[in-house]
Design an enzyme around this catalytic site. Structure first.
Site, PDB file in Angstrom:
ATOM      1  CD  GLU A  21       7.962   2.347   5.096  1.00 32.13           C
ATOM      2  OE1 GLU A  21       9.133   2.764   4.363  1.00 32.13           O
ATOM      3  OE2 GLU A  21       7.108   1.703   4.285  1.00 32.13           O
ATOM      4  CG  LEU A  34      -1.643  -1.164   1.465  1.00 26.67           C
ATOM      5  CD1 LEU A  34      -2.895  -0.985   2.638  1.00 26.67           C
ATOM      6  CD2 LEU A  34      -2.573  -1.740   0.321  1.00 26.67           C
ATOM      7  CG  ASN A  82      -2.019   8.306  -2.289  1.00 25.13           C
ATOM      8  OD1 ASN A  82      -2.025   6.948  -1.945  1.00 25.13           O
ATOM      9  ND2 ASN A  82      -2.091   8.806  -3.373  1.00 25.13           N
ATOM     10  CB  CYS A 104      -3.369   8.001  -8.779  1.00 24.91           C
ATOM     11  SG  CYS A 104      -4.855   7.560  -8.693  1.00 24.91           S
ATOM     12  CG  ASN A 105      -7.673  10.729 -10.069  1.00 17.98           C
ATOM     13  OD1 ASN A 105      -7.324  10.998  -9.004  1.00 17.98           O
ATOM     14  ND2 ASN A 105      -8.977   9.872 -10.448  1.00 17.98           N
ATOM     15  CB  SER A 147       6.788   5.415  -6.963  1.00 23.54           C
ATOM     16  OG  SER A 147       7.868   4.498  -6.584  1.00 23.54           O
ATOM     17  CD  GLU A 201      -3.995   2.686  -8.561  1.00 19.90           C
ATOM     18  OE1 GLU A 201      -4.832   3.715  -8.797  1.00 19.90           O
ATOM     19  OE2 GLU A 201      -4.185   2.248  -7.442  1.00 19.90           O
ATOM     20  CE  LYS A 209       5.948  -2.550   3.636  1.00 18.71           C
ATOM     21  NZ  LYS A 209       6.310  -1.050   3.345  1.00 18.71           N
ATOM     22  N   PRO A 210       1.161  -2.394   4.909  1.00  9.93           N
ATOM     23  CG  PRO A 210       0.718  -1.558   7.092  1.00  9.93           C
ATOM     24  CD  PRO A 210       0.906  -2.780   6.441  1.00  9.93           C
ATOM     25  NE  ARG A 251      -7.998   0.683  -6.076  1.00  7.91           N
ATOM     26  CZ  ARG A 251      -7.353   1.609  -6.728  1.00  7.91           C
ATOM     27  NH1 ARG A 251      -8.098   2.541  -6.850  1.00  7.91           N
ATOM     28  NH2 ARG A 251      -5.858   1.582  -7.006  1.00  7.91           N
TER      29      ARG A 251
END
Length: 291
Positions: A177, A148, A151, A282-283, A227, A248, A174-175, A159
């Protein structure tokens, strides 16, 4: 001096203590918010083993039964919107109203995905041979690793988790950190439901944990949001195992203003798109083309 929470990994339905920890800092004040696990390779192995063990029984459940678990988790989120939103705001920095939207939207998304239980369908394909039909069934992949970003840290849990679980897979999350607290609060609510142990797991840590998940032979699919550079490294790590990927990554979203546009509306929409969440979406509009 007030104590801060010390979170634990969530593995096989239990919260498991970690040998080492990372500090989570409030980005606005610099205050220490919590300590979270700095997981190692053994923690990753344990979480993936739990997910692998749980997956077969989970896949045997009817899809509509799996959907019921998602609905019950969604109900738990709605009961705790204020607390979850506050957790997101303190560690991530987004305004309270947007944090509340994120929590509610996550609950809505779980319910939305639950509806797909009635839509997992196969095909009957005409054969070239006489008196023969070909049946195409959709089967789960197995174990999914969800990595993950920071943001929209809460929504991305749902999701990645919801479609994986609905279709009979289990998952290890895995969030980031930088924003892991909300994920552990999510896990606490999951622990209050009847979701079978090992179906949903959380391991926290830095990029080494993401690297261990990406290169692991027990992972059947990696779902990553972040990224381009990190996505490229994940792809390289997954390649030896031919692990399926869902990446993504970053983009450059244009806003296009045509000559007949409502300029007042265009200006407001572009401005709002650019500044929401301090531009960390992201958009978000990155550039404007005006006719």
């Amino acid at each position: 001096m007030s104590s801060v929470p010390v979170y634990q990994n969530f593995i096989n339905g239990q919260f498991v203590a970690s040998a080492a920890h990372l500090d989570v800092i409030n980005p606005a004040t610099g205050a220490l918010l919590s300590k979270v696990p700095a997981s190692n390779a053994e923690d990753v192995d344990r979480a993936l083993a739990a997910a692998r063990t749980a997956q077969k029984d989970w896949a045997r459940k009817p899809a509509n039964d799996r959907a019921g678990y998602l609905r019950r988790i969604a109900a738990k989120l709605r009961e705790n919107v204020a607390h979850l939103a506050r957790t997101i705001t303190l560690e991530q920095g987004k305004i309270s109203a947007l944090a509340e939207v994120e929590v509610n939207f996550t609950a809505d998304y779980l319910d939305y995905m639950a509806e797909w239980a009635r839509r997992i369908e196969g095909e009957i394909i005409t054969s070239d041979r006489q008196d023969e039909n070909i049946f195409l069934f959709r089967k789960p992949l197995g174990v999914v690793a969800g990595i993950l970003p920071w943001n929209f840290p809460f929504f991305l849990i749902g999701r990645k988790m919801a479609p994986a679980l609905l279709s009979g897979n289990t998952i290890v999350i895995k969030p980031s950190e930088e924003t892991p607290n909300n994920c552990f609060e999510f896990a606490r609510l999951v622990a209050q439901t009847d979701l079978p142990p090992g179906v949903f797991n959380v391991v926290c840590g830095d990029g080494q944990v993401g690297a261990a998940l990406s290169a692991h032979k027990r992972v059947d699919m990696i779902s990553f949001t972040g990224s381009v550079a990190t996505g490229s490294r994940i792809m390289a790590a997954a390649a030896p195992n031919i692990t399926k990927l869902n990446l993504e990554l970053g983009g450059k979203a244009p806003a296009i203003v045509l000559a007949d546009a409502d300029l007042e509306l265009a200006v407001k929409a572009i401005r709002d798109s650019r500044i929401i969440n301090s531009g960390q979406v992201c958009n978000c509009a990155e550039r404007v083309y005006a006719e």
